[in-house]
Design an enzyme around this catalytic site. Structure first.
Site, PDB file in Angstrom:
ATOM      1  N   ARG A 242       0.753  -0.930  -0.531  1.00  0.00           N
ATOM      2  CA  ARG A 242      -0.102  -0.016  -0.113  1.00  0.00           C
ATOM      3  C   ARG A 242       0.824   1.092   0.233  1.00  0.00           C
ATOM      4  NH1 ARG A 242      -2.589   0.632   5.452  1.00  0.00           N
ATOM      5  NH2 ARG A 242      -1.173   2.311   5.927  1.00  0.00           N
ATOM      6  N   HIS A 246      -3.575   4.219   4.918  1.00  0.00           N
ATOM      7  CA  HIS A 246      -4.637   3.492   5.008  1.00  0.00           C
ATOM      8  C   HIS A 246      -5.446   4.547   3.592  1.00  0.00           C
ATOM      9  CE1 HIS A 246      -7.234   0.435   5.757  1.00  0.00           C
ATOM     10  NE2 HIS A 246      -8.429   1.790   6.294  1.00  0.00           N
ATOM     11  N   TYR A 255       4.443   5.086  11.518  1.00  0.00           N
ATOM     12  CA  TYR A 255       3.923   4.126  11.835  1.00  0.00           C
ATOM     13  C   TYR A 255       4.821   2.793  10.736  1.00  0.00           C
ATOM     14  CZ  TYR A 255      -0.703   3.150   8.488  1.00  0.00           C
ATOM     15  OH  TYR A 255      -1.064   3.473   7.898  1.00  0.00           O
TER      16      TYR A 255
END
Length: 340
Positions: A242, A246, A255
């Site tokens: 990805r 998100h 993160y």
């Protein structure tokens, strides 16, 4: 490194001609252009929360083009590439991501379910449809797509188990993009691969390079054909990444490292396919300019249709929950009308 330079093992490669390869490329470019436009619209306050597919175009185009019109497809929320391949109008996708129910209207004779936002809850629905097709003797296959996070949900295991027991005509396609929001793949399961989970349910499990559109297409097409012929289910783990957040409500830099993202940018599926086409002398700058222009024209026309459409009646929110409204919904709609 040879793979990243657009080279291919021709002993494993189907005999795709120039027209077919260009269809892959043009579809992937359209999906990415749509993705970029949607992100811009969201940042301008012209679209709601949006989930980018950047980096996953090879899986979605490769799998989407493997489906036959009579097959059924059950999508998750990060699947606009397949939606475009299946023929969903682009304006519907803008409607959907603006919270407009018109985005969930599937055109007649298009065997697709609406987008499932809850993670993995559409997997049992897909398995149920496959079971129904088997009972009726309908020679179709069902494709259900989801991310790696869904494989940690109960719906995934229940669906896989039922499909294995009854040898149902369903293909489970997991887009393993390494991150379930902020949870890395390594914190979701101790399994070495996701594909090996298929063994526990008595079906074939395959792990493939999700950034290789040829590999995705060949594997998905073979699994769908096997399902149509009564060969039972298949679980495909397509490994990808990805490349964006998100959703637009997320900040992935909190993160994961920029170094990790940069490493995967080198494996960009569109750049790899373009390099393959250059090696075959199937790509020119004028061709790319034309592809980009065509994509932009289609997208801008869809934005215009979306933004110039009159708003829907807010009361319609009560009309599409069930086929026939329940007494509670009828009462709620009456109260809503009075307040309005």
């Amino acid at each position: 490194m040879a793979v990243l330079e657009g080279e291919a093992d021709h002993s494993l490669l189907s005999d795709f001609d120039e027209k077919e390869v260009k269809r892959f490329y043009e579809s992937m470019e359209l999906a990415r252009s749509f993705d970029e436009k949607a992100l811009h619209l969201q940042r301008q306050g012209r679209l709601g929360t949006y989930a980018s597919i950047r980096g996953q175009e090879a899986i979605q185009v490769g799998a989407g083009l493997a489906l036959q019109p009579s097959d059924w497809w059950f999508p998750a929320f990060r699947d606009i590439g397949i939606s475009i391949i299946r023929g969903l109008p682009l304006k519907n996708l803008f409607f959907y991501w603006s919270g407009d129910e018109r985005g969930n209207v599937i055109p007649p004779n298009q065997n697709d379910f609406p987008i499932a936002i809850p993670v993995g809850t559409h997997i049992p629905h897909a398995v149920g449809a496959a079971w129904g097709a088997k009972i009726k003797g309908d020679p179709i296959a069902v494709l259900v797509t989801f991310g790696d996070g869904a494989t940690s949900k109960g719906d995934f295991h229940e669906g896989m188990n039922l499909a294995g027991v009854f040898s149902l005509p369903v293909v489970f396609l997991c887009q393993n993009n390494q991150w379930a929001i902020s949870v890395p793949r390594s914190r979701q399961t101790a399994s070495q691969t996701l594909a090996q989970k298929a063994i526990a349910y008595g079906m074939t499990g395959v792990q493939i390079d999700g950034n290789d559109v040829f590999g995705v297409h060949q594997t998905t097409k073979a699994a769908l054909e096997k399902a149509r012929k009564g060969g039972g289910p298949t679980f495909i783990e397509a490994v990808t990444y990805r490349m964006g957040d998100h959703t637009t409500a997320d900040d992935a830099s909190r993160y994961r490292s920029s170094e990790e993202v940069k490493e995967w940018e080198k494996k960009d599926p569109i750049l790899r396919l373009k390099q393959y086409m250059k090696n075959k002398n199937w790509w020119t700058q004028s061709y790319e300019d034309q592809v980009n222009q065509n994509s932009q024209n289609r997208i801008l026309e869809a934005v215009k249709e979306y933004e110039e459409s009159p708003p829907v009646d807010p009361g319609e929110i009560f009309d599409y929950v069930f086929e026939k409204p329940t007494p509670d919904l009828v009462e709620q709609k009456k109260i809503f009308r009075k307040k309005k």
